[in-house]
Design an enzyme around this catalytic site. Structure first.
Site, mmCIF file in Angstrom:
data_model
loop_
_atom_site.group_PDB
_atom_site.id
_atom_site.type_symbol
_atom_site.label_atom_id
_atom_site.label_comp_id
_atom_site.label_asym_id
_atom_site.label_seq_id
_atom_site.Cartn_x
_atom_site.Cartn_y
_atom_site.Cartn_z
ATOM 1 N N GLU A 56 51.163 35.641 1.851
ATOM 2 C CA GLU A 56 50.671 36.755 1.820
ATOM 3 C C GLU A 56 50.697 37.778 2.988
ATOM 4 O O GLU A 56 51.080 37.263 4.066
ATOM 5 C CB GLU A 56 48.947 36.409 1.976
ATOM 6 C CG GLU A 56 48.663 35.567 0.621
ATOM 7 C CD GLU A 56 47.032 34.979 0.914
ATOM 8 O OE1 GLU A 56 46.349 34.965 -0.052
ATOM 9 O OE2 GLU A 56 46.629 34.717 2.139
ATOM 10 N N ASP A 227 39.668 30.454 -0.547
ATOM 11 C CA ASP A 227 40.311 31.809 -0.404
ATOM 12 C C ASP A 227 41.186 32.092 -0.951
ATOM 13 O O ASP A 227 42.457 33.014 -0.668
ATOM 14 C CB ASP A 227 40.793 31.910 1.046
ATOM 15 C CG ASP A 227 41.571 30.739 1.630
ATOM 16 O OD1 ASP A 227 42.098 29.975 0.438
ATOM 17 O OD2 ASP A 227 42.136 30.715 2.701
#
Lengths: 344, 344
Positions: A56, A227
């Site tokens: 990410e 998450d």
């Protein structure tokens, strides 16, 4: 030249300053940035999902500084001797676009995640909270325990992990750190009697680390392991009993516990609580839930904090990451072999 | 440890290998990746716009490798002695999420932008093209000229820039490189008689670097400066006369010349031309336009190329960017002062 903090420098800096004082100071930076939340460019982080994990990019900016973090999450990694999460980040000057600081962020992320948890728990746990349950005793666990002790005074820790070696490791570390430690025999045993419950497991599944039956009135739940899409930790019924606090709803809706209950599920922005616009906990028997996924502003605060603390010290070295031809429009001069052209 | 190529190493590597051979080899890497376009994760780059510029993150991945570039664009920078564009990038292992290579990309971006231009022009310019017009003689210009010479044989260059010093610089460099150079007196003068026209200006405005009247049948237009919302170079009428080729339509629609003509304007994916699915130029009097904005796969190819060429050579050093505790779940051991805990 760009300032650079490598892993060894970060390790020495944290060891020298001490984890607990750094956590406390970092919370102050986080609170400053959460109070000016509306000044930031905000976007959900940009994920690249693959079979065993995710990579990410997490950018954000205010009017002066731009920051981003690169972070991966590969729960399979420890089985091959690698970290589940590694990270590095950059802080840049918005006015010029030039990077100012490049730093390792595996250790810094552990600090910032723990600091954010404690910042939230300070508003959301009962004032008389004393006992911290930790489910998941991997890389984040000691940092979480220390943050809850430093900011909330929770010196009693009840810990559980499905990996006995990871649990042994935590019990050993936490005992050496002066915690009163209970080595639990199950998740339910860990949670029994706890005031604050932190879930920080790594598996990329819709897990039920915490069942509704384990949750008692008055608990604060600090859910940090859920998450990513398809990666949650709580039985959805828990959400319906709780007041749920989030960092940035558009991202949490995709990645957090609330992905199981949908877009119209009511949540409270944590920044509004920090800023005093919204209350945190409102009664002793309320269940509060911080559905933490990790947002770019958390890392921005950590980068800003690091820069303020290590600039000009031996912990920050320099790396040659910006081309600097004498004539800024003559980049080619750097690679030309023509003798008349000056090199840097 | 992560491999690291700093500006000085990049400068020495390019100088040693030679810009023209590297451009030719890089085109081969680009063509390989364009031919397998559908295997990549693709997303428009993520911009952070500010008053004087933009900072962008450009990620992409295939099944094995993840790459991203950080790049800024600040047209005001040369007036304060800085580069308009600086960049760095990272190549990572998708299986572990670990970074493999960190490199400067200001110089590498100049190479890759020129290589992409030439890769497109090889399919889109007339086979008998001989004269290259360059409008905008900043950092990218010599690289563009060399790529068009190496891949298409264009040794005659007609150059123009509103900044006389930048134009002098280009004329000096291009003459030393053996080009036949015409120092134009206007954009129209530069374009007069050209077969390939490259526009690479930096101003963040809807400019008219090229008017419709300047464009003659048979020209290939290589428009690389229009690459951000509100930053274009061509009079829109030119687009309506041209066959327009793009890298990645969802990004080009926001950033490229086609932002002035809307979503339903027909374009051709460049990768389909490289792959042979679609023709490039189809007649001698056609006007072809490569509406280049710079896409993440271009940088991925450049990163892959660099890694293959410099791994294991003195151009690649190592950088300590990944925390490596002995027990992968004991990150805390790196910062603990407890003497029983091992340090790395």
């Amino acid at each position: 030249m760009v300032q650079f903090v490598d892993v060894d420098a970060m390790r020495r800096w944290i060891s020298h300053e001490g984890v607990e004082p750094l956590l406390e100071d970092l919370v102050a930076y986080l609170e400053d940035d959460y109070r000016r939340w509306e000044q930031f460019d905000k976007t959900p982080r940009v994920p690249a999902h693959s079979e065993h994990g995710v990579i990410e990019l997490m950018p954000t900016a205010d009017a002066e500084l731009y920051g981003f973090k690169y972070v991966n999450g590969h729960p399979i990694n420890p089985s091959r001797g690698l970290q589940t999460v590694t990270a590095f980040g950059v802080l840049s000057d918005v006015a010029t676009g030039y990077p100012l600081l490049l730093t390792e962020m595996s250790l810094l992320t552990a600090l910032r995640t723990a600091a954010v948890s404690a910042m939230a728990a300070r508003r959301l746990a009962r004032p008389d909270a004393r006992v911290h349950a930790l489910i998941g005793t991997g890389s984040q666990s000691e940092f979480q325990a220390l943050a809850m002790r430093r900011l909330l005074g929770l010196n009693e820790v009840r810990a559980w992990d499905v990996d006995p070696a990871a649990l042994d490791k935590f019990v050993r570390n936490a005992t050496a750190l002066g915690f009163t430690v209970h080595r639990a025999t199950s998740g339910a045993d860990a949670v029994d009697g706890a005031d604050v419950v932190t879930t920080c497991t790594a598996d990329k599944v819709n897990a039920t680390v915490l069942t509704d039956a384990m949750v008692q009135p008055g608990m604060h739940l600090n859910a940090i392991g859920g998450d990513s899409p398809g990666k949650t930790e709580l039985e959805p019924a828990i959400l319906r009993r709780s007041e749920v606090f989030v960092e940035y709803h558009p991202q949490t809706l995709v990645e957090g516990e609330i992905q199981s209950v949908g877009a119209d599920f009511p949540t409270v922005d944590l920044w509004r609580v920090i800023d005093g616009q919204r209350p945190g906990r409102t009664s002793d028997d309320q269940v509060t839930l911080f559905d933490s996924v990790g947002f770019a502003i958390n890392d921005f605060s950590a980068l800003r904090f690091l820069r303020d603390r290590v600039s000009g010290t031996p912990y920050a070295t320099e790396i040659d990451l910006i081309a600097e031809p004498t004539d800024p429009k003559d980049l080619f001069s750097l690679v030309s072999l023509a003798p008349a052209v000056s090199h840097r």
